[in-house]
Motif scaffolding. Structure first.
Motif, PDB file in Angstrom:
ATOM      1  N   PHE A 143       0.840  -1.040   0.034  1.00  0.00           N
ATOM      2  CA  PHE A 143       0.025  -0.247   0.141  1.00  0.00           C
ATOM      3  C   PHE A 143       0.892   1.354   0.035  1.00  0.00           C
ATOM      4  CE2 PHE A 143       0.296  -1.710   4.227  1.00  0.00           C
ATOM      5  CZ  PHE A 143       0.808  -0.537   5.049  1.00  0.00           C
ATOM      6  N   GLN A 144       2.261   1.138   0.147  1.00  0.00           N
ATOM      7  CA  GLN A 144       3.230   1.989  -0.064  1.00  0.00           C
ATOM      8  C   GLN A 144       4.152   1.829  -1.327  1.00  0.00           C
ATOM      9  OE1 GLN A 144       4.550   4.275   3.704  1.00  0.00           O
ATOM     10  NE2 GLN A 144       4.078   2.219   4.465  1.00  0.00           N
ATOM     11  N   LYS A 145       4.049   2.627  -2.231  1.00  0.00           N
ATOM     12  CA  LYS A 145       4.870   2.270  -3.338  1.00  0.00           C
ATOM     13  C   LYS A 145       5.976   3.401  -3.845  1.00  0.00           C
ATOM     14  CE  LYS A 145       1.047  -0.303  -5.227  1.00  0.00           C
ATOM     15  NZ  LYS A 145       0.144   0.199  -4.148  1.00  0.00           N
ATOM     16  N   VAL A 146       7.260   3.041  -4.042  1.00  0.00           N
ATOM     17  CA  VAL A 146       8.316   3.950  -4.235  1.00  0.00           C
ATOM     18  C   VAL A 146       8.735   3.603  -5.460  1.00  0.00           C
ATOM     19  CG1 VAL A 146      10.448   4.966  -3.515  1.00  0.00           C
ATOM     20  CG2 VAL A 146       8.772   4.437  -1.825  1.00  0.00           C
ATOM     21  N   TYR A 147       8.545   4.474  -6.487  1.00  0.00           N
ATOM     22  CA  TYR A 147       9.184   4.153  -7.827  1.00  0.00           C
ATOM     23  C   TYR A 147      10.430   4.571  -8.025  1.00  0.00           C
ATOM     24  CZ  TYR A 147       4.468   2.270  -8.692  1.00  0.00           C
ATOM     25  OH  TYR A 147       3.124   1.746  -8.736  1.00  0.00           O
ATOM     26  N   ILE A 148      11.437   4.241  -8.633  1.00  0.00           N
ATOM     27  CA  ILE A 148      12.635   4.867  -8.659  1.00  0.00           C
ATOM     28  C   ILE A 148      13.281   5.003 -10.168  1.00  0.00           C
ATOM     29  CG2 ILE A 148      15.379   4.693  -8.015  1.00  0.00           C
ATOM     30  CD1 ILE A 148      14.100   2.848  -5.559  1.00  0.00           C
ATOM     31  N   THR A 149      13.537   6.074 -10.632  1.00  0.00           N
ATOM     32  CA  THR A 149      14.002   6.343 -11.958  1.00  0.00           C
ATOM     33  C   THR A 149      15.268   5.994 -11.995  1.00  0.00           C
ATOM     34  OG1 THR A 149      12.487   8.370 -12.169  1.00  0.00           O
ATOM     35  CG2 THR A 149      14.121   7.957 -13.981  1.00  0.00           C
ATOM     36  N   GLU A 150      15.544   4.727 -12.886  1.00  0.00           N
ATOM     37  CA  GLU A 150      17.008   4.142 -13.017  1.00  0.00           C
ATOM     38  C   GLU A 150      17.796   5.151 -13.878  1.00  0.00           C
ATOM     39  OE1 GLU A 150      19.424   2.719 -12.376  1.00  0.00           O
ATOM     40  OE2 GLU A 150      18.841   0.614 -12.552  1.00  0.00           O
ATOM     41  N   HIS A 151      19.105   5.388 -13.487  1.00  0.00           N
ATOM     42  CA  HIS A 151      20.007   6.438 -13.917  1.00  0.00           C
ATOM     43  C   HIS A 151      21.445   5.809 -13.755  1.00  0.00           C
ATOM     44  CE1 HIS A 151      21.273  10.301 -14.770  1.00  0.00           C
ATOM     45  NE2 HIS A 151      22.221  10.383 -13.910  1.00  0.00           N
ATOM     46  N   TYR A 152      21.910   5.342 -15.066  1.00  0.00           N
ATOM     47  CA  TYR A 152      23.301   4.572 -15.238  1.00  0.00           C
ATOM     48  C   TYR A 152      23.374   3.449 -14.366  1.00  0.00           C
ATOM     49  CZ  TYR A 152      24.715   8.768 -17.999  1.00  0.00           C
ATOM     50  OH  TYR A 152      24.691   9.659 -19.016  1.00  0.00           O
ATOM     51  N   GLY A 153      22.353   2.613 -14.071  1.00  0.00           N
ATOM     52  CA  GLY A 153      22.578   1.450 -13.225  1.00  0.00           C
ATOM     53  C   GLY A 153      22.566   1.630 -11.970  1.00  0.00           C
ATOM     54  N   ILE A 154      22.169   3.055 -11.564  1.00  0.00           N
ATOM     55  CA  ILE A 154      22.504   3.224  -9.991  1.00  0.00           C
ATOM     56  C   ILE A 154      21.298   2.648  -9.048  1.00  0.00           C
ATOM     57  CG2 ILE A 154      22.768   4.885  -8.071  1.00  0.00           C
ATOM     58  CD1 ILE A 154      23.586   6.752 -10.464  1.00  0.00           C
ATOM     59  N   GLY A 155      20.256   2.272  -9.609  1.00  0.00           N
ATOM     60  CA  GLY A 155      19.107   1.796  -8.909  1.00  0.00           C
ATOM     61  C   GLY A 155      19.239   0.337  -8.252  1.00  0.00           C
ATOM     62  N   SER A 156      20.072  -0.544  -8.872  1.00  0.00           N
ATOM     63  CA  SER A 156      20.343  -1.673  -8.126  1.00  0.00           C
ATOM     64  C   SER A 156      21.015  -1.528  -6.871  1.00  0.00           C
ATOM     65  CB  SER A 156      20.737  -2.594  -9.075  1.00  0.00           C
ATOM     66  OG  SER A 156      22.079  -1.923  -9.695  1.00  0.00           O
ATOM     67  N   LEU A 157      22.007  -0.484  -6.971  1.00  0.00           N
ATOM     68  CA  LEU A 157      22.892  -0.130  -5.793  1.00  0.00           C
ATOM     69  C   LEU A 157      21.868   0.483  -4.555  1.00  0.00           C
ATOM     70  CD1 LEU A 157      26.205   1.446  -7.310  1.00  0.00           C
ATOM     71  CD2 LEU A 157      25.547  -1.075  -6.884  1.00  0.00           C
ATOM     72  N   LEU A 158      21.285   1.302  -5.166  1.00  0.00           N
ATOM     73  CA  LEU A 158      20.057   1.800  -4.075  1.00  0.00           C
ATOM     74  C   LEU A 158      19.293   0.685  -3.329  1.00  0.00           C
ATOM     75  CD1 LEU A 158      18.781   4.491  -2.592  1.00  0.00           C
ATOM     76  CD2 LEU A 158      17.284   4.422  -4.499  1.00  0.00           C
ATOM     77  N   LEU A 159      18.660  -0.042  -4.305  1.00  0.00           N
ATOM     78  CA  LEU A 159      17.980  -1.149  -3.577  1.00  0.00           C
ATOM     79  C   LEU A 159      18.932  -2.199  -2.819  1.00  0.00           C
ATOM     80  CD1 LEU A 159      15.572  -2.301  -6.430  1.00  0.00           C
ATOM     81  CD2 LEU A 159      14.984  -0.853  -4.497  1.00  0.00           C
ATOM     82  N   SER A 160      19.924  -2.424  -3.089  1.00  0.00           N
ATOM     83  CA  SER A 160      21.135  -3.123  -2.252  1.00  0.00           C
ATOM     84  C   SER A 160      21.154  -2.597  -1.038  1.00  0.00           C
ATOM     85  CB  SER A 160      22.419  -3.508  -2.949  1.00  0.00           C
ATOM     86  OG  SER A 160      22.151  -4.116  -4.174  1.00  0.00           O
ATOM     87  N   GLU A 161      21.331  -1.188  -0.987  1.00  0.00           N
ATOM     88  CA  GLU A 161      21.441  -0.590   0.442  1.00  0.00           C
ATOM     89  C   GLU A 161      20.013  -0.698   1.224  1.00  0.00           C
ATOM     90  OE1 GLU A 161      24.043   1.031   1.630  1.00  0.00           O
ATOM     91  OE2 GLU A 161      25.506   0.774  -0.154  1.00  0.00           O
ATOM     92  N   ILE A 162      19.102  -0.627   0.541  1.00  0.00           N
ATOM     93  CA  ILE A 162      17.871  -0.782   1.303  1.00  0.00           C
ATOM     94  C   ILE A 162      17.622  -2.346   1.945  1.00  0.00           C
ATOM     95  CG2 ILE A 162      15.189  -0.943   0.941  1.00  0.00           C
ATOM     96  CD1 ILE A 162      15.574   1.307  -0.912  1.00  0.00           C
ATOM     97  N   CYS A 163      18.196  -3.255   1.182  1.00  0.00           N
ATOM     98  CA  CYS A 163      18.114  -4.680   1.487  1.00  0.00           C
ATOM     99  C   CYS A 163      19.169  -4.616   2.625  1.00  0.00           C
ATOM    100  CB  CYS A 163      18.643  -5.484   0.587  1.00  0.00           C
ATOM    101  SG  CYS A 163      17.478  -5.921  -0.814  1.00  0.00           S
ATOM    102  N   ALA A 164      20.261  -4.083   2.871  1.00  0.00           N
ATOM    103  CA  ALA A 164      21.195  -3.941   4.033  1.00  0.00           C
ATOM    104  C   ALA A 164      20.218  -3.381   5.229  1.00  0.00           C
ATOM    105  CB  ALA A 164      22.531  -3.188   3.713  1.00  0.00           C
ATOM    106  N   LEU A 165      19.754  -2.436   4.883  1.00  0.00           N
ATOM    107  CA  LEU A 165      18.896  -1.760   6.010  1.00  0.00           C
ATOM    108  C   LEU A 165      17.928  -2.457   6.703  1.00  0.00           C
ATOM    109  CD1 LEU A 165      18.492   2.042   4.571  1.00  0.00           C
ATOM    110  CD2 LEU A 165      20.155   1.288   6.698  1.00  0.00           C
ATOM    111  N   ALA A 166      17.472  -3.238   5.802  1.00  0.00           N
ATOM    112  CA  ALA A 166      16.305  -4.422   6.292  1.00  0.00           C
ATOM    113  C   ALA A 166      16.892  -5.425   7.076  1.00  0.00           C
ATOM    114  CB  ALA A 166      15.423  -4.784   5.134  1.00  0.00           C
ATOM    115  N   ARG A 167      18.077  -5.786   6.878  1.00  0.00           N
ATOM    116  CA  ARG A 167      18.741  -6.720   7.468  1.00  0.00           C
ATOM    117  C   ARG A 167      19.159  -6.310   8.948  1.00  0.00           C
ATOM    118  NH1 ARG A 167      22.768  -7.245   4.316  1.00  0.00           N
ATOM    119  NH2 ARG A 167      21.797  -9.033   3.067  1.00  0.00           N
ATOM    120  N   GLU A 168      19.618  -4.964   8.909  1.00  0.00           N
ATOM    121  CA  GLU A 168      20.128  -4.340  10.337  1.00  0.00           C
ATOM    122  C   GLU A 168      18.897  -4.369  11.241  1.00  0.00           C
ATOM    123  OE1 GLU A 168      21.991  -0.953   9.355  1.00  0.00           O
ATOM    124  OE2 GLU A 168      23.578  -1.778   8.219  1.00  0.00           O
TER     125      GLU A 168
END
Length: 254
Positions: free
Chosen positions: A111-136
């Motif tokens: 019910f909460q959606k965050v759409y990320i505009t890909e830019h030079y392949g950075i999007g996957s790095l941002l999602l990797s950081e979010i995954c790390a925060l979820a782990r912590e």
């Protein structure tokens, strides 16, 4: 416990084997063509992944890591902890005989959606950081990975928060998307160097896209061969006998 509690059902018993033997040359030809097309498709996809990784390697040294981590923390917010970290895989994107396909299961369940505009392949790095925060933070999450590279996330769903992060698609162009332009501060480098870097990146990405197109074509051919084989076996199947067997089998179970 086969034979004691379980049963084996041989559907091949309902084939007209004489008819299949008459078409053995076709079956062999279609089977080989299907196998060869799949092999070529995977070679193309493997090469596409390498070209995509090369493109990312060109850009990654210029990324502002501090801004990347800060943006990830801001987007993650304060999602409540589940008490134990759990990560499951749920694929959203794939490459098949019809090209690129997408499933909207994360969107439907959140019910909460965050759409990320890909830019030079950075999007996957941002999602990797979010995954790390979820782990912590010990969250339960589902992660979708890029069809070319299983190490690069393209979607993250934080279950207890009902919060999903997705890399942008054309159909989301009217949504309020998160921009990643500040994560790549090209203004800090020489214009000539920027031009060369961007040209190298675009060239590598262009090669990757061409290879994906080639793989898609091979998968399309493999699909045509598969359905041609399926039609041969359908035409050689005694469906009336199969239906009689099915009715009898259901009666025995009930």
């Amino acid at each position: 416990l086969v034979g004691a509690k379980d049963s084996l059902i041989d559907l091949g018993a309902f084939w007209n084997t004489d008819r299949l033997r008459e078409r053995v040359d076709e079956i062999e030809r279609f089977s080989k063509a299907k196998k060869d097309s799949y092999a070529r498709a995977y070679r193309f996809l493997g090469a596409a992944m390498q070209s995509d990784l090369a493109a990312r390697d060109i850009i990654y040294p210029y990324i502002d890591q501090k801004r990347l981590k800060a943006l990830a923390k801001r987007l993650f917010g304060r999602a409540l902890s589940d008490g134990e970290y759990l990560c499951k895989t749920g694929i959203l994107r794939a490459i098949g005989m019809s090209g690129k396909s997408y499933l909207d299961s994360y969107e439907k369940n959140s019910f909460q959606k965050v759409y990320i505009t890909e830019h030079y392949g950075i999007g996957s790095l941002l999602l990797s950081e979010i995954c790390a925060l979820a782990r912590e933070n010990k969250n339960h999450i589902r992660v979708s990975y890029d069809p070319l590279n299983a190490e690069l996330p393209d979607g993250v769903y934080i279950e207890n928060a009902g919060l999903v992060f997705l890399l942008s698609e054309d159909r989301w162009e009217n949504e309020k998307n998160v921009s990643l332009r500040r994560i790549l501060p090209f203004s800090r480098i020489d214009k000539g160097e920027k031009k060369k870097v961007c040209a190298r990146y675009r060239n590598a990405k262009r090669i990757s896209c061409s290879l994906i197109d080639a793989a898609t074509k091979e998968l399309e051919i493999a699909g045509e061969m598969h359905f041609a084989l399926e039609n041969i076996y359908k035409e050689s199947m005694d469906f009336a006998a199969l239906e009689r067997f099915t009715d009898k089998f259901i009666d025995e179970i009930i």
